[in-house]
Enzyme design. Structure first.
Site, PDB file in Angstrom:
ATOM      1  N   GLY B 472       0.823  -1.212   0.000  1.00 46.17           N
ATOM      2  CA  GLY B 472       0.000   0.000   0.000  1.00 46.17           C
ATOM      3  C   GLY B 472       0.852   1.253   0.000  1.00 46.17           C
ATOM      4  O   GLY B 472       0.342   2.369  -0.061  1.00 46.17           O
ATOM      5  N   THR B 600       1.961   9.611  -3.479  1.00 49.87           N
ATOM      6  CA  THR B 600       1.813   8.471  -2.573  1.00 49.87           C
ATOM      7  C   THR B 600       2.487   8.728  -1.226  1.00 49.87           C
ATOM      8  O   THR B 600       2.009   8.243  -0.198  1.00 49.87           O
ATOM      9  CB  THR B 600       2.395   7.201  -3.212  1.00 49.87           C
ATOM     10  OG1 THR B 600       3.750   7.451  -3.617  1.00 49.87           O
ATOM     11  CG2 THR B 600       1.581   6.788  -4.427  1.00 49.87           C
ATOM     12  N   GLY B 669       7.276   5.776   6.033  1.00 52.55           N
ATOM     13  CA  GLY B 669       6.211   4.870   6.469  1.00 52.55           C
ATOM     14  C   GLY B 669       5.767   5.072   7.899  1.00 52.55           C
ATOM     15  O   GLY B 669       4.603   4.831   8.236  1.00 52.55           O
ATOM     16  N   GLU B 670       6.677   5.478   8.761  1.00 54.69           N
ATOM     17  CA  GLU B 670       6.337   5.478  10.173  1.00 54.69           C
ATOM     18  C   GLU B 670       6.335   6.841  10.849  1.00 54.69           C
ATOM     19  O   GLU B 670       5.590   7.072  11.806  1.00 54.69           O
ATOM     20  CB  GLU B 670       7.263   4.513  10.920  1.00 54.69           C
ATOM     21  CG  GLU B 670       6.650   3.155  10.887  1.00 54.69           C
ATOM     22  CD  GLU B 670       7.606   2.001  10.710  1.00 54.69           C
ATOM     23  OE1 GLU B 670       7.534   1.099  11.540  1.00 54.69           O
ATOM     24  OE2 GLU B 670       8.381   1.973   9.746  1.00 54.69           O
TER      25      GLU B 670
END
Lengths: 188, 716
Positions: B472, B600, B669-670
Site C-alpha cells: 500500500g 503516494t 512509512g512510520e
C-alpha cells in the site's frame, strides 16, 4: 467444487452486473462467498465477514449492501452490481477515475467497497436522502450541498486502515462535481 | 526489433507526482490478493484457536468432525508433521506461535491448536466450530500494570539496547529550576490491516509454492525453507498485492498451516484468518506504562531526561516495545537515562506495529515536553529549539541530516502557531472548548541488503526485477520512478516485476526501510547497466541485464544518526457535556529524505497521522482478566478512525535528502504516526486545562477528569 442440490443446498440464479449466473450453493453461502468462490468475482473483498468494515459492499438493486451479511439464496431475483460491473468496458467510471487520479487508496483492499459505497452516496444524495450531519432535513429543502463533512459521514461505513480518508473524500467530491456537470450538460 | 544503446540524461521522474502503476487494477477489482487467486482442487483450512489462556491440550476429538461432509483432515499436535523452529530469521528467532501443532502446551488464549481442512470453506468453518478440544486448564495472569513485580530488563539485541545512562539524573533533577515527573500509559493496539492474513500453499513439480499476503517474500520463503527443512531454492513465495500489513505480515500461522496441510493432503490448501483470529495470532502493540522525568534550568535547557517504559511479552517469546529509545535521538541532557523493561504474561507475543517504540514513546516524551513548556512558561517550539542536540545524545555520532527545527518553523508558519495564546481553557464555541498542540517526531532511517536486476529490452523498454512488496506504500510506482530517473527515460518505459522470492533476496516492507533499500539496489543496477549500454552496439533479443547486490555498499555506510524528523500540529474541540474530543485539523511537516513520489508519500504520511488520531482517541483492546481473551475482538469492539473521525489532515515536507544514500531516501512509512497522539493530547490540555496521560482519551475519561477553565474568561 460446489455441492449438488440437497436439503442443505440449492441451485439459484443470480443476476450480477447484468448477467445471469445459475449455480448450486450451500444454503450457508453468503453472497460474498458466492461471488468470490463460485463466480471468481474476487473484486469484492472480505475484510471482517461480519458487516463491520464495508470492504464487501456491493449494490443490490442500486442500493449499497454488505454482501457478507446477505445469503446468496436471498439475493435471487435482485440486481447485483459488483466492482467488476462499474466501469463501461475499458472506460473507468468517474468515481473510479477520481480514486485513481487523487490516490484515494493505498493498499487497495477496501477500495472496491469504497467505490461501490461512493456510487450509492451520489445516488442517495441526489435523491435528497439526509445524513446524520444534514442540518435541514425538511423534504422541501432538497439535497444539502455534498460538503466534505457530508461525504465523511456518508462514507463512514467503509473502513480504510491505511488512512486514505482525506483523498477518498476528495475523490468522492470530484466525482460528485463531474456528475453535476454532466447533468447540467444534459439539461442544456 | 533492436534499438541502439545510447540513453539520454535523467528525466526528473523522481519527485514528480505519479498515480499508481497498479491503480487501474485496484479501482476495477482486477487486483488479485492472496485469497483471490483460484486454483484447481483447492481445499480450505480453518484454524482452531485455544479457548483457555494457559494449560495443556488433553485431547482433540477429531473423529466426529472428520465424519462431517467435505472434511478432509484435522491437523493437531498429535498428528501434525514435525517442523523445525531452531533458526534465526531476518528479524531474529521465530515466535513459537508459528510452530503450529507441535506441542500440547497452550501459552495464551488464541493459540492455534488445530487446523480443519475441507472441500468448501463453509464446511471447514462449521467443522472447526464443532471441533471439541479438551484442556487441562491452569491459572493464568494476563494483567499488565506499571511496576509489575515480574518486570525485568531484557538483554540487548540488534533492535536496540535496553538501557542507556549518562550523568547523574537525581543530582541534575535536584538542581533543576523546573521539573516534570509524570506517568503515561498506552493500551494494547492491533494492526488490523483490511486484508486478513491469507496463504495458499501447493506443491508444484517438487517446489513448495505459496501465494501469500506478506511484507516480504524473501523473509517468508527463507523461514518456510527452514521450518520445513527444505532447500531454499525449492520454496517460492509470491505476494503480488497486499492489503496492508503495518508490521503484522511476516511469517504467521497461516503460511505454516497451509504448507503443512498441502504437504499432508498433496493438494492446494488455503488458510485465511478471520478478523477475530487476527486479534491473537498475528502480533499487536504491547500496552506500555511509562514514567518521564524532565529537569530544566531557568532557560528551559534540559539538565535531566529520564524515560522508563514497561511493556509486556508472552511466556514463549520476547518482543520489546522500545518506547524509551525516542529520547536517545530527540533531546540531549547532561543526565540522560532511558530504559525499557518487560514482563512475561499469559498473552500472545506482541510484534512490530507501525512506529514500534517511537509511537508510544513519543506520546509520553512529547507530552512531558509540553508539560515542561507549561511549567517554564516557554513556548513548546522554542523549548524544543533550545534543546536541539548537535550530535546523537547517547551515541555522540553526527546526524546525517537533522531538519527538525526547519519542520517546526515551517509548521508554525502554516498552522498559525504564532498567534496562539498559551494559556489553557480560554477558547470556547458553544459547548466546545478549543485548543492547539504540537509535538516533535523522529523515526530511524534504516536500510537492508537487496538484490535487483534491470534489463534493457530490445524493444526499447526496461524491466526491473526485485523482490519488493507493495503493501500500500506505492512501492511498485516508486521503484519505477527511481529506475526511470536513473535511466533517464520516461516511467512509461519501465516495467517492474516484484513480490516473488524467485527474484532473489531483498529487504521487506517494514521499519520504513523498504523503498530506501530497494531504490538503492535498483539505482546500483541501473548504474551498471548504463555503463554497459555506453559501450554502444545493438541490444540482443534477450536484452542486456545488469544485477546488483547492496550488501557491501550498505556494510560500508558511515556510522551516523540517520532519522526522519517531523513536527506535528493539531487543533481539537472538546465537548464538555459529552466528553467527546474531535480533531479539527492536523498539519505535519516532515524532513524525511528525498520524496520519490509526492502523491503516494503524502498519502502515506497523512495515513500515519490518522493512525495518530486513532491512537489518541479510539484504539484500545481490552483483555478480560477472567477468560484471558479480549472483549469484542472485532472491528465493532475495536474502533479505529472511520472517515467521519478524520478532519482535514495535511502533510508536507522540507528539503532533506540523505547525503549518503544514492537516491537520498530516508523513509516515510512510520514518522507520520510519531508524535501525532502527543500533539492531540497537548491540544486537549490546551482546550480543557487538564492533562490526559492515558490513551485513548475516551469521553468517560474527559468527563471524569473535568476541566480546569478560568472562571472569568475573556469576554465571558
Amino acid at each position: 467444487m460446489a455441492p449438488a442440490p440437497s436439503p442443505t443446498s440449492s441451485v439459484i440464479t443470480l443476476t450480477i452486473n447484468g448477467e445471469k449466473h445459475t449455480l448450486p450453493v450451500d444454503h450457508r453461502t453468503t453472497l460474498l462467498d458466492a461471488l468470490r468462490d463460485h463466480l471468481d468475482l474476487t473484486g469484492t473483498k472480505k475484510g471482517c465477514d461480519q458487516g463491520q468494515c464495508g470492504a464487501c459492499t456491493v449494490l443490490l438493486d442500486g442500493r449499497r449492501a454488505v454482501s457478507c451479511l446477505q445469503l446468496a439464496v436471498a439475493a435471487e431475483g435482485r440486481e447485483v452490481t459488483t466492482i467488476e460491473g462499474v466501469a463501461d468496458g475499458d472506460r473507468l467510471h468517474p468515481v473510479q477515475q477520481a480514486f485513481l487520479d487523487l490516490d484515494g487508496y493505498q493498499c487497495g483492499y477496501c477500495t472496491p467497497g469504497q467505490i461501490c459505497s461512493a456510487l450509492a452516496v451520489l445516488e442517495e444524495h441526489a435523491e435528497g436522502w439526509p445524513s446524520a450531519v444534514t442540518t435541514d432535513v425538511r423534504p422541501e429543502a432538497g439535497p444539502a450541498p455534498l460538503t466534505p463533512e457530508e461525504i465523511r459521514e456518508r462514507m463512514s461505513g467503509n473502513l480504510c486502515r491505511c488512512g486514505a480518508y482525506v483523498s477518498i473524500v476528495q475523490a468522492v467530491a470530484r466525482a460528485a462535481e463531474a456528475r453535476t456537470d454532466r447533468n447540467e450538460e444534459v439539461v442544456a | 526489433m533492436t534499438t541502439t544503446t545510447g540513453i539520454p540524461a535523467a528525466t526528473g521522474a523522481l519527485g514528480t507526482a505519479r498515480t499508481r502503476v497498479e491503480g487501474r487494477d485496484k479501482v476495477t477489482g482486477a487486483a488479485r490478493y492472496a485469497g483471490d487467486i483460484p486454483l484447481p482442487e483447492l481445499a480450505h483450512g480453518w484454524l482452531v484457536l485455544s479457548t483457555v489462556a494457559r494449560g495443556r491440550v488433553r485431547s482433540v476429538e477429531s473423529d466426529a468432525v472428520l465424519a462431517m461432509p467435505g472434511v478432509l483432515a484435522v491437523l493437531h499436535h498429535q498428528n501434525a508433521p514435525r517442523i523445525n523452529l531452531d533458526y534465526v530469521g531476518m528479524v531474529g528467532r521465530p515466535d513459537p506461535v508459528i510452530g503450529v501443532f507441535q506441542q500440547d502446551r497452550v501459552p495464551f488464549r488464541g493459540w492455534p491448536v488445530a487446523l480443519v481442512v475441507a472441500e468448501r470453506p463453509e464446511q471447514a468453518r462449521e467443522a472447526a466450530e464443532q471441533l471439541v478440544v479438551h484442556y487441562d486448564q491452569e491459572p493464568h495472569d494476563v494483567t499488565f500494570y506499571a511496576g509489575h513485580p515480574g518486570a525485568y530488563t531484557p538483554e540487548d539485541s540488534p533492535f536496540g539496547r535496553a538501557e542507556e545512562t549518562k550523568g547523574d539524573v537525581e543530582a541534575e533533577l535536584a538542581a533543576s529550576a523546573f521539573v516534570v515527573d509524570a506517568e503515561y500509559t498506552t493500551p494494547e493496539e492491533h494492526h488490523n490491516p483490511m486484508e486478513p492474513h491469507a496463504a495458499t500453499a501447493h506443491w508444484d513439480d517438487g517446489r513448495l509454492e505459496v501465494l501469500d499476503s506478506n511484507q516480504g517474500s524473501t523473509w517468508v520463503a527463507t523461514e518456510l525453507a527452514q521450518i520445513f527443512s527444505l532447500d531454499p531454492g525449492s520454496v517460492r513465495v509470491r505476494s503480488e498485492h497486499v492489503g496492508g500489513g503495518f508490521g503484522s505480515k511476516g511469517v504467521r500461522p497461516t503460511q505454516v498451516a497451509a504448507a503443512m496441510a498441502a504437504t499432508v493432503l498433496q493438494r492446494p490448501v488455503r488458510v485465511v484468518m478471520t478478523r477475530r483470529q487476527m486479534f491473537s495470532a498475528i502480533g499487536y502493540r504491547s500496552p506500555t506504562a511509562q514514567r518521564v522525568r524532565l529537569g530544566a534550568d531557568a532557560s528551559g535547557k534540559l539538565r535531566a531526561l529520564d524515560h522508563r517504559s514497561e511493556c509486556l511479552t508472552s511466556t514463549v517469546h520476547e518482543f520489546i516495545e522500545r518506547s524509551a529509545s525516542v529520547g536517545r535521538v530527540l533531546y540531549d541532557a547532561p543526565a540522560h537515562h532511558t530504559s525499557d523493561r518487560v514482563v512475561r504474561l499469559d498473552v500472545p507475543t506482541p510484534t512490530f506495529m507501525r512506529g514500534p517504540g517511537e509511537a508510544p514513546g513519543s506520546f509520553a516524551l512529547e507530552c512531558a515536553l509540553d508539560e515542561l513548556a507549561e511549567k517554564s512558561g516557554i513556548d513548546p517550539i522554542e523549548l524544543r529549539v533550545r534543546n536541539e542536540p548537535d550530535r546523537g545524545p547517547i551515541s555522540g555520532l553526527p546526524f546525517s541530516s537533522r531538519n527538525l527545527v526547519a519542520c517546526m518553523e515551517e509548521g508554525s508558519r502554516r498552522f498559525g502557531w504564532a498567534d496562539r495564546d498559551p494559556r489553557p481553557g480560554l477558547r470556547r464555541e458553544g459547548r466546545w472548548l478549543l485548543g492547539t498542540g504540537m509535538a516533535a517526531a523522529s523515526f530511524h532511517s534504516g536500510v537492508g541488503p537487496s538484490t535487483a536486476a534491470v534489463t534493457a529490452e530490445a524493444n526499447g523498454t526496461f524491466t526491473v526485477r526485485i523482490n519488493a512488496a507493495d503493501i500500500g506504500t506505492g512501492a511498485r510506482t516508486a521503484i519505477a520512478l527511481v529506475a526511470a530517473d536513473a535511466l533517464g527515460v520516461d516511467p512509461e518505459r519501465v516495467r517492474v516485476v516484484m513480490a516473488d522470492s524467485d527474484l532473489g533476496p531483498a529487504m521487506f516492507a517494514g521499519g520504513s526501510m523498504g523503498t530506501r533499500s530497494w531504490a538503492w539496489a535498483v539505482s546500483m543496477a541501473v548504474g551498471e547497466l548504463r555503463e554497459r549500454l555506453a559501450l554502444g552496439g545493438d541490444i540482443p533479443p534477450e536484452g542486456i541485464t545488469a544485477r546488483s547486490d547492496t550488501s557491501e555498499a550498505i556494510g560500508a555506510l558511515a556510522q551516523k544518526e540517520r532519522h526522519s524528523f517531523g513536527a506535528q500540529f493539531a487543533e481539537v474541540a472538546v465537548d464538555v457535556t459529552s466528553g467527546e474530543v474531535r480533531v479539527r485539523r492536523m498539519l505535519g511537516i516532515f524532513a524525511a529524505g528525498r520524496i520519490v513520489n509526492p502523491l503516494t508519500a503524502r498519502n502515506q504520511l497523512v495515513g500515519g497521522m490518522i493512525w495518530g488520531i486513532s491512537m489518541a482517541l479510539h484504539e484500545e483492546a481490552i483483555r478480560d482478566r477472567a477468560s484471558g481473551g479480549h472483549v469484542g475482538p472485532d472491528l465493532a469492539g475495536y474502533h479505529f478512525a472511520a472517515n467521519a473521525d478524520v478532519p482535514l489532515v495535511e502533510a508536507d515536507w522540507v528539503d532533506d535528502p540523505d547525503p549518503d544514500d544514492p537516491v537520498g531516501i530516508k523513509g516515510v512509512g512510520e514518522v507520520g504516526i510519531v508524535g501525532a497522539a502527543a500533539a492531540i493530547a497537548n491540544a486537549v490540555w490546551h482546550a480543557t486545562g487538564v492533562r490526559h496521560r492515558h490513551l485513548p482519551i475516551r469521553p468517560d475519561r474527559v468527563l471524569s477528569a473535568g476541566t480546569n477553565v478560568p472562571e472569568h474568561r475573556p469576554g465571558a
